[in-house]
Enzyme design. Structure first.
Site, PDB file in Angstrom:
ATOM      1  N   ASP A  11       0.852  -1.197   0.000  1.00  0.00           N
ATOM      2  CA  ASP A  11       0.000   0.000   0.000  1.00  0.00           C
ATOM      3  C   ASP A  11       0.889   1.250   0.000  1.00  0.00           C
ATOM      4  O   ASP A  11       0.866   2.064   0.925  1.00  0.00           O
ATOM      5  CB  ASP A  11      -0.934   0.003   1.232  1.00  0.00           C
ATOM      6  CG  ASP A  11      -0.166   0.029   2.556  1.00  0.00           C
ATOM      7  OD1 ASP A  11      -0.738   0.537   3.546  1.00  0.00           O
ATOM      8  OD2 ASP A  11       0.996  -0.427   2.606  1.00  0.00           O
ATOM      9  N   ASP A 240       8.496  -1.750   6.355  1.00  0.00           N
ATOM     10  CA  ASP A 240       8.369  -2.734   5.266  1.00  0.00           C
ATOM     11  C   ASP A 240       9.713  -3.243   4.727  1.00  0.00           C
ATOM     12  O   ASP A 240       9.841  -4.437   4.424  1.00  0.00           O
ATOM     13  CB  ASP A 240       7.550  -2.130   4.120  1.00  0.00           C
ATOM     14  CG  ASP A 240       6.119  -1.822   4.551  1.00  0.00           C
ATOM     15  OD1 ASP A 240       5.476  -0.970   3.913  1.00  0.00           O
ATOM     16  OD2 ASP A 240       5.643  -2.431   5.535  1.00  0.00           O
TER      17      ASP A 240
HETATM   18  O1  RIB Z   1       2.604   0.132  10.730  1.00  0.00           O
HETATM   19  C1  RIB Z   1       3.478   0.228   9.639  1.00  0.00           C
HETATM   20  C2  RIB Z   1       2.836  -0.289   8.398  1.00  0.00           C
HETATM   21  O2  RIB Z   1       1.689   0.502   8.093  1.00  0.00           O
HETATM   22  C3  RIB Z   1       3.747  -0.174   7.156  1.00  0.00           C
HETATM   23  O3  RIB Z   1       3.436  -1.206   6.267  1.00  0.00           O
HETATM   24  C4  RIB Z   1       3.351   1.150   6.577  1.00  0.00           C
HETATM   25  O4  RIB Z   1       3.571   1.215   5.164  1.00  0.00           O
HETATM   26  C5  RIB Z   1       1.880   1.159   6.851  1.00  0.00           C
HETATM   27  O5  RIB Z   1       1.239   0.412   5.834  1.00  0.00           O
HETATM   28 CA    CA Z   2       2.935  -0.673   3.933  1.00  0.00          CA
END
Ligand code: RIB
Ligand code: CA
Length: 312
Positions: A11, A240
């Protein structure tokens, strides 16, 4: 060499973008596709961001748009962190790359059903696409080698005191995944919050002059500022990319099997990954949860993977 076949579900999201950079040219990984989900921003924005990232980096990876909203709960975004575009900090030029016609959920199903080799799913956003694929075609469950996800925590949350964003944004989807029986590696905030992109890291990566680091530095300029403002962190936590680095070198993490149950009935604690760290309840483990990270080795991998863009 037998490359590890993976599907990245994301995302984007600044840290998603860095995860794609880190995984994108590694010779041990074969990225079969990038599927996109609503999360940090609405799907129209996250899909556009995924296309722009892949196009900008010159990666030959198909991109599939997935679910626009969670399975049950109302949709949320993280615009406060990732900006209105979802990828604040960098403005891309015209993007030549187009979305694939197939829906991401159908792509995940078809790829798994027809796979001759094991496939690892790598969700780094809310788990909506993965869970919907499991519900639409349960036959895929036995075909998934492992789910290696960024999400959850056995400690504090980041979007509520109890819950981490990816799980909180679609707790029901996480419940489907964590009760599916598919082997899961859960890379949560407990380790990703140690991957802080501070001024030393910025200085180190700025010595690498290529398009990947140019994008990295732009994105970190925004991301680190908001993470300091909101969490008072001494740098942006690169959640990530820890998953991408783990896929390249699993020795960067120590994991511990735990029974993990998702709170989907709570109010204040909805979306919490209840991790039985001490196995007090004597229930079967449902995930291998990351409990330690070799931060130095992590940054060495990031630097090594950034250099792969030197001659592009
Ligand atoms: O809490 C961190 C996560 O939430 C990561 O994947 C960031 O990109 C958001 O999607
Ligand atoms: Ca993410």
């Amino acid at each position: 060499m037998n490359r590890k076949k993976i599907i990245i579900d994301c995302d984007p999201g600044q840290d998603d973008a860095v995860a794609i950079m880190v995984a994108g040219k590694n010779p041990t990984l074969e990225i079969l596709g990038i599927t996109v989900v609503a999360g940090n921003q609405t799907l129209d924005k996250t899909q556009k961001n995924a296309l722009s990232i892949v196009d900008y980096l010159g990666l030959d990876i198909p991109v599939y748009a997935g679910c626009t909203r969670p399975m049950v709960r109302d949709r949320i975004t993280a615009a406060d962190i990732h900006g209105e575009s979802g990828l604040a900090g960098h403005t891309f030029g015209p993007c030549k790359k187009q979305l694939e016609k197939q829906h991401a959920v159908q792509f995940i199903i078809d790829t798994l059903l027809h796979a001759e080799d094991p496939i690892t799913l790598v969700p780094i956003g809310p788990l909506t696409n993965i869970a919907m694929a499991m519900r639409l075609e349960p036959k895929i469950i036995d075909k998934i080698e492992r789910i290696v996800l960024m999400g959850g925590s056995y400690g504090l949350g980041n979007v509520t005191p109890a819950a981490e964003f990816n799980i909180f944004a679609d707790g029901d989807a996480a419940h489907v995944c964590f009760t599916s029986g598919v082997p899961i590696t859960m890379v949560g905030l407990d380790v990703t919050r140690q991957a802080l992109c501070n001024s030393k890291i910025i200085e180190r990566m700025s010595k690498i002059q290529n398009k990947a680091t140019a994008l990295f530095l732009d994105l970190m300029n925004h991301y680190c500022k908001v993470q300091k403002e909101i969490f008072n962190l001494d740098g942006g936590a690169l959640h990530d990319p820890v998953v991408a680095a783990y896929l390249i070198d699993p020795s960067i993490l120590v994991t511990k099997p735990m029974n993990v149950e998702i709170d989907i009935r709570g109010t204040q604690s909805y979306g919490r990954t209840n991790c039985d760290y001490f196995s007090y309840l004597k229930k079967e483990p449902t995930a291998d949860v990351a409990v330690e990270i070799d931060v130095e080795k992590f940054w060495d991998i990031v630097e090594q993977e950034f250099h792969r863009y030197d001659r592009t």
